[in-house]
Design an enzyme around this catalytic site. Structure first.
Site, PDB file in Angstrom:
ATOM      1  N   THR A   1      -0.549   7.708  -1.312  1.00 18.78           N
ATOM      2  CA  THR A   1       0.293   7.268  -2.420  1.00 18.78           C
ATOM      3  C   THR A   1      -0.114   5.906  -2.957  1.00 18.78           C
ATOM      4  O   THR A   1       0.329   5.518  -4.031  1.00 18.78           O
ATOM      5  CB  THR A   1       1.760   7.194  -1.983  1.00 18.78           C
ATOM      6  OG1 THR A   1       1.884   6.264  -0.905  1.00 18.78           O
ATOM      7  CG2 THR A   1       2.272   8.560  -1.552  1.00 18.78           C
TER       8      THR A   1
ATOM      9  N   HIS B   1       4.990  13.179 -13.915  1.00 13.98           N
ATOM     10  CA  HIS B   1       5.971  13.339 -14.980  1.00 13.98           C
ATOM     11  C   HIS B   1       6.991  12.212 -14.865  1.00 13.98           C
ATOM     12  O   HIS B   1       7.239  11.687 -13.780  1.00 13.98           O
ATOM     13  CB  HIS B   1       6.661  14.703 -14.910  1.00 13.98           C
ATOM     14  CG  HIS B   1       7.375  14.944 -13.624  1.00 13.98           C
ATOM     15  ND1 HIS B   1       8.630  14.463 -13.371  1.00 13.98           N
ATOM     16  CD2 HIS B   1       6.990  15.603 -12.509  1.00 13.98           C
ATOM     17  CE1 HIS B   1       8.995  14.823 -12.159  1.00 13.98           C
ATOM     18  NE2 HIS B   1       8.022  15.515 -11.605  1.00 13.98           N
TER      19      HIS B   1
ATOM     20  N   LYS C   1      -6.993   2.195  11.108  1.00 17.16           N
ATOM     21  CA  LYS C   1      -7.957   1.229  11.624  1.00 17.16           C
ATOM     22  C   LYS C   1      -9.041   0.966  10.603  1.00 17.16           C
ATOM     23  O   LYS C   1      -9.261   1.755   9.689  1.00 17.16           O
ATOM     24  CB  LYS C   1      -8.561   1.684  12.939  1.00 17.16           C
ATOM     25  CG  LYS C   1      -9.482   2.886  12.823  1.00 17.16           C
ATOM     26  CD  LYS C   1     -10.099   3.204  14.173  1.00 17.16           C
ATOM     27  CE  LYS C   1     -11.091   4.339  14.070  1.00 17.16           C
ATOM     28  NZ  LYS C   1     -11.750   4.590  15.332  1.00 17.16           N
TER      29      LYS C   1
END
Length: 83
Positions: free
Chosen positions: A61, A13, A79
């Site tokens: 993210t 939003h 890694k």
């Protein structure tokens, strides 16, 4: 493979108060041979590259490169995974 209680969110939003009644759809791409651990969250506009592993409880993210292991909040590359 997806572990239990994985959350793949494809909507967000706007931050502006006047626009919060609307939802903005965005793509989430999970490529081949990806493993996502239990309770991980993948946010909108993220691509997870082939052969990567997302640790349990991670919050993804940003895009994950191919052949990587990511973990943490927010998820970071821990890694590279050998071929």
């Amino acid at each position: 493979m997806l572990g239990p209680r994985v959350n793949i969110s494809s909507e967000n939003h706007p931050v502006e108060i006047a626009s919060r009644k609307t939802m903005v759809p965005a793509e989430v791409i999970i490529k081949r041979n990806v493993w996502v651990g239990a309770i991980a969250t993948i946010l909108p506009r993220v691509t997870i590259g082939e052969n990567s592993v997302v640790a349990a409880g991670a919050v993804v993210t940003k895009d994950v490169p191919s052949n990587c292991f990511v973990a943490g909040v927010p998820a970071k590359v821990i890694k590279k995974i050998g071929q």
